[in-house]
Each structure stands twice: as C-alpha cells, then as structure tokens.
Design a protein around this motif. Structure first.
Motif, PDB file in Angstrom:
ATOM      1  N   GLY A  17      -6.644   9.109  -7.578  1.00 58.82           N
ATOM      2  CA  GLY A  17      -6.511   9.888  -6.371  1.00 58.82           C
ATOM      3  C   GLY A  17      -5.061  10.209  -6.203  1.00 58.82           C
ATOM      4  O   GLY A  17      -4.183   9.214  -5.906  1.00 58.82           O
ATOM      5  N   GLY A  18      -4.591  11.505  -6.014  1.00 62.39           N
ATOM      6  CA  GLY A  18      -3.290  11.723  -5.767  1.00 62.39           C
ATOM      7  C   GLY A  18      -3.022  12.516  -4.585  1.00 62.39           C
ATOM      8  O   GLY A  18      -2.337  13.107  -4.567  1.00 62.39           O
ATOM      9  N   GLY A  19      -3.562  11.818  -3.433  1.00 63.39           N
ATOM     10  CA  GLY A  19      -3.164  12.513  -2.294  1.00 63.39           C
ATOM     11  C   GLY A  19      -1.975  11.672  -1.710  1.00 63.39           C
ATOM     12  O   GLY A  19      -1.338  10.903  -2.303  1.00 63.39           O
ATOM     13  N   ALA A  20      -2.090  11.478  -0.253  1.00 65.18           N
ATOM     14  CA  ALA A  20      -0.660  10.931   0.367  1.00 65.18           C
ATOM     15  C   ALA A  20      -0.942   9.359  -0.077  1.00 65.18           C
ATOM     16  O   ALA A  20       0.242   8.633  -0.109  1.00 65.18           O
ATOM     17  N   ALA A  21      -2.013   8.752   0.014  1.00 66.59           N
ATOM     18  CA  ALA A  21      -2.029   7.270   0.027  1.00 66.59           C
ATOM     19  C   ALA A  21      -2.002   7.013  -1.732  1.00 66.59           C
ATOM     20  O   ALA A  21      -1.110   5.997  -1.835  1.00 66.59           O
ATOM     21  N   GLY A  22      -2.634   7.780  -2.610  1.00 70.41           N
ATOM     22  CA  GLY A  22      -2.285   7.554  -3.963  1.00 70.41           C
ATOM     23  C   GLY A  22      -0.669   7.599  -4.519  1.00 70.41           C
ATOM     24  O   GLY A  22      -0.421   6.930  -5.160  1.00 70.41           O
ATOM     25  N   LEU A  23      -0.400   8.697  -4.040  1.00 67.11           N
ATOM     26  CA  LEU A  23       1.151   8.921  -4.422  1.00 67.11           C
ATOM     27  C   LEU A  23       1.897   8.086  -3.680  1.00 67.11           C
ATOM     28  O   LEU A  23       3.108   7.460  -4.421  1.00 67.11           O
ATOM     29  N   ALA A  24       1.821   7.573  -2.574  1.00 70.38           N
ATOM     30  CA  ALA A  24       2.732   6.655  -1.826  1.00 70.38           C
ATOM     31  C   ALA A  24       2.857   5.390  -2.860  1.00 70.38           C
ATOM     32  O   ALA A  24       3.704   4.664  -2.945  1.00 70.38           O
ATOM     33  N   GLY A  25       1.460   4.926  -3.035  1.00 72.50           N
ATOM     34  CA  GLY A  25       1.296   3.620  -3.810  1.00 72.50           C
ATOM     35  C   GLY A  25       1.959   3.682  -5.144  1.00 72.50           C
ATOM     36  O   GLY A  25       2.664   2.728  -5.687  1.00 72.50           O
ATOM     37  N   ALA A  26       1.905   4.767  -5.748  1.00 71.14           N
ATOM     38  CA  ALA A  26       2.271   5.186  -6.952  1.00 71.14           C
ATOM     39  C   ALA A  26       3.950   5.083  -6.986  1.00 71.14           C
ATOM     40  O   ALA A  26       4.663   4.384  -8.260  1.00 71.14           O
ATOM     41  N   ILE A  27       4.581   5.610  -6.212  1.00 73.18           N
ATOM     42  CA  ILE A  27       6.047   5.722  -5.775  1.00 73.18           C
ATOM     43  C   ILE A  27       6.529   3.987  -5.515  1.00 73.18           C
ATOM     44  O   ILE A  27       7.376   3.693  -6.292  1.00 73.18           O
ATOM     45  N   THR A  28       5.699   3.322  -4.926  1.00 72.56           N
ATOM     46  CA  THR A  28       5.922   1.911  -4.639  1.00 72.56           C
ATOM     47  C   THR A  28       6.031   1.187  -5.764  1.00 72.56           C
ATOM     48  O   THR A  28       7.010   0.608  -6.145  1.00 72.56           O
ATOM     49  N   LEU A  29       5.111   1.327  -6.571  1.00 72.74           N
ATOM     50  CA  LEU A  29       4.843   0.791  -7.983  1.00 72.74           C
ATOM     51  C   LEU A  29       5.791   1.217  -9.017  1.00 72.74           C
ATOM     52  O   LEU A  29       6.443   0.313  -9.643  1.00 72.74           O
ATOM     53  N   ALA A  30       6.188   2.394  -9.042  1.00 71.01           N
ATOM     54  CA  ALA A  30       7.173   2.882 -10.123  1.00 71.01           C
ATOM     55  C   ALA A  30       8.670   2.520  -9.558  1.00 71.01           C
ATOM     56  O   ALA A  30       9.445   2.265 -10.625  1.00 71.01           O
ATOM     57  N   ARG A  31       8.918   2.408  -8.516  1.00 74.82           N
ATOM     58  CA  ARG A  31      10.270   2.173  -8.054  1.00 74.82           C
ATOM     59  C   ARG A  31      10.237   0.380  -8.316  1.00 74.82           C
ATOM     60  O   ARG A  31      11.511  -0.283  -8.235  1.00 74.82           O
ATOM     61  N   SER A  32       9.349  -0.345  -8.416  1.00 77.51           N
ATOM     62  CA  SER A  32       9.153  -1.741  -8.875  1.00 77.51           C
ATOM     63  C   SER A  32       9.172  -1.799 -10.393  1.00 77.51           C
ATOM     64  O   SER A  32       8.906  -2.981 -10.764  1.00 77.51           O
ATOM     65  N   ARG A  33       9.418  -0.627 -11.149  1.00 78.29           N
ATOM     66  CA  ARG A  33       9.659  -0.743 -12.505  1.00 78.29           C
ATOM     67  C   ARG A  33       8.217  -0.961 -13.227  1.00 78.29           C
ATOM     68  O   ARG A  33       8.206  -1.434 -14.380  1.00 78.29           O
ATOM     69  N   ARG A  34       7.212  -0.517 -12.610  1.00 76.34           N
ATOM     70  CA  ARG A  34       5.851  -0.694 -13.161  1.00 76.34           C
ATOM     71  C   ARG A  34       5.455   0.660 -13.778  1.00 76.34           C
ATOM     72  O   ARG A  34       5.763   1.722 -13.436  1.00 76.34           O
ATOM     73  N   SER A  35       4.792   0.207 -14.959  1.00 83.14           N
ATOM     74  CA  SER A  35       4.095   1.585 -15.646  1.00 83.14           C
ATOM     75  C   SER A  35       3.041   2.131 -15.016  1.00 83.14           C
ATOM     76  O   SER A  35       2.210   1.164 -14.646  1.00 83.14           O
ATOM     77  N   VAL A  36       2.906   3.239 -14.326  1.00 81.98           N
ATOM     78  CA  VAL A  36       1.882   3.639 -13.435  1.00 81.98           C
ATOM     79  C   VAL A  36       1.291   5.041 -13.756  1.00 81.98           C
ATOM     80  O   VAL A  36       2.385   6.098 -14.055  1.00 81.98           O
ATOM     81  N   LEU A  37       0.204   5.469 -13.637  1.00 80.27           N
ATOM     82  CA  LEU A  37      -0.383   6.633 -13.936  1.00 80.27           C
ATOM     83  C   LEU A  37      -1.184   6.938 -12.728  1.00 80.27           C
ATOM     84  O   LEU A  37      -2.080   6.168 -12.259  1.00 80.27           O
TER      85      LEU A  37
END
Length: 315
Positions: A17-37
């Motif tokens: 899911g790539g709405g506000a919730a999904g994208l915000a979660g993905a940004i947080t994970l990516a900024r923590s240097r996690r591999s995220v799709l």
C-alpha cells in the motif's frame, strides 16, 4: 524504478500500500538504512477529492501530487516503489512471501500493511458519481470548502447525527434525510435544538447538473434543493488478498470489521504491522502518515533487536 524481479530477497521490509501511511512508513525504514519495497495498486481512497485538507503545511495539495512527492522521497533514501497488485501473502519460516499479480514472489522479514479501505456507499442513484466532490463525508477534510452552503445529510448510518451536528458548525442550513435509519427521540431533540431540518419521506435519487449535486429527490417526486450532501460510508478494509496472514479482525465503532493492532500498529501476527485506514477508518491523511511513521520505527526497532539477539547468540 526497480522491479521486484531484480531485488535480492529477503527484503528487510515490504510495504503493501502506497498511500500516506505506507509511504511514511517506507521513508522511516529507508532512512534507517533498511531495504524496503512499496507495492501499491494505484487506487487511493481519496483519488476523487480535489485536494487534501487539514494537512499541516500541505493544505490543499492534490492527492496525486502528495503520492508523487512521497514516492520521490522513498527513492531518495534508497527505497523502491512498484505499481502492482498483491494476490497472496503467506507466512514463510520467520518471514513472509508475498505474491504479486504477475506471479512475482517477494520475500521479506517484516510486513507493513497499509492497503487502506474502500468506501461502501448507500445504493442511491446519483450518489456515487459525486463522491469526494459535492458528496462528502468528513467535516475536517471538506467542511471549510462547503461552508455556508445548503447541506443535506443522508441518514443511512446510525452515526448520521454526529455528521449533522458537525456540519451544522459550518452552515446554518442543514437538513437530514432519512434513508434506512430512523432518528431516536434523543436524536430528534438534538436536531431540533440545533435548528437542523428533518425530512422523513424517503430518498429516491440525487439530482445533479453540470457535474454537481443540486438536490435530493424524495419518494413522492418532490426535490429538496441542496448543493452539498454528506453521508457516512461504511469502510471495507482492503485485506482480501491477505487472508494467508491470519490477521485478527474486530468490529470498529464505525460499523465495519478491521484488523486489530496495538498503539504502535503491531498486529497479533508476529512480524506484521498495520497503519492507516486499513485498521483505523477515521484516520485522516495526517494521522495515517503519522501511524505509518510509527509503524516504520517499530519495525526497524524490532529488526534491530532480532539482529542483536542473533549476534549475541553467535558469540
């Protein structure tokens, strides 16, 4: 943009899911240097709306522009976003296997489900065609834009009085039209006290001209002029393709069944978090984004602790 077939499995986290919730979660994970799709079907709930409101510093932004900005931010920090449907999701060992519509299988250590929900509207001719524009549901999302206009409230849900009272704050001309739900004595007293009209002749159709609502047609053929209608939809969470996860669902006060989580978004299924309308029907865009950020942080912390425990065990 990378496709799932080129990604090395397993990912640290897969966001469905790539709405506000999904994208915000993905940004947080990516900024923590996690591999995220992020896998997104491309059908956001707020797509019909002209703009997103009550969103700090971005009030009025078009829903599509908000998503585009979010996708750019995910990519900036090394995350990936693909447009695809999820056809199946299953627990696989201590992780997950998610099958996409084209048969691609993506494996991940953790899941963030942010699939949102679908608005189910009363079956009134002419109603759905104007959803998100001159037929609205949220006074905080659309209220300022319809202030001082003649507003009609379709009483098809027990919470209709709540809507009527909130929209009365925005206009002195509010009329309730019963449609399957009869007001209780207490509700009648509330409507009368606030000067809200009540029409109990039954709704047969919605009248419109030039793409906008003009009135409510009653069962006897009379038309009551209205330029805005509000109705409480029933939200159906988008979890049909996720039955393999065994998520626990419970009835929500808004009258629908949603997956249950703790305050940080963690579900009862180990390794699965949820955020946004899929688990909280009343959440606006800002609240959904905040929930996604919280869930992303929780997922990262969970992975950190798992990795630390493994490192200690390997000493």
């Amino acid at each position: 943009m990378t496709t799932p077939r080129t990604l090395t499995a397993p990912l640290d986290a897969l966001v469905i899911g790539g709405g506000a919730a999904g994208l915000a979660g993905a940004i947080t994970l990516a900024r923590s240097r996690r591999s995220v799709l992020v896998v997104d079907g491309g059908a956001p709930r707020n797509a019909p709306a002209d703009g997103v409101h009550a969103l700090l510093a971005l009030d009025g932004i078009a829903p599509a522009d908000l998503v585009a900005r979010g996708r750019e931010e995910v990519a900036r920090y090394g995350g990936d976003v693909v447009t695809a449907e999820v056809s199946d999701a299953a627990i696989e060992g201590d992780g997950f296997a998610v099958t996409l519509g084209d048969g691609t299988v993506v494996r991940a250590r953790r899941l963030l489900v942010a699939t949102g929900a679908v608005d189910v509207l009363p079956e009134i001719p002419g109603l759905a065609e104007h959803w998100g524009r001159s037929v609205v549901h949220c006074p905080y999302c659309h209220g300022w834009e319809v202030r001082d206009q003649p507003i009609g409230v379709i009483a098809s849900h027990p919470m209709f009085t709540h809507q009527a009272l909130l929209f009365r704050q925005l206009s002195s001309d509010v009329v309730v039209f019963t449609h399957g739900v009869d007001p209780t004595p207490e509700q009648r007293a509330q409507l009368l006290a606030r000067g809200i009209g009540l029409v109990e002749d039954g709704v047969s159709a919605i009248r419109a001209e030039a793409g906008a609502v003009t009135g409510v047609e009653l069962a006897d053929g009379r038309v009551v002029p209205r330029s805005v209608l509000t109705v409480q939809s029933v939200l159906r969470p988008r979890i049909e393709s996720l039955t393999g996860l065994g998520l626990t669902v419970a009835e929500n006060p808004m009258g629908t069944f949603v997956p249950t989580t703790d305050i940080g978004g963690r579900s009862e299924v180990p390794g699965v978090w949820l955020a946004g309308n899929v688990t909280e029907p009343a959440a606006q865009v800002g609240a959904s984004a905040a929930a996604g950020t919280m869930a992303g942080a929780q997922i990262n912390a969970d992975l950190v602790m798992a990795e630390t425990a493994a490192a200690v065990a390997a000493m």
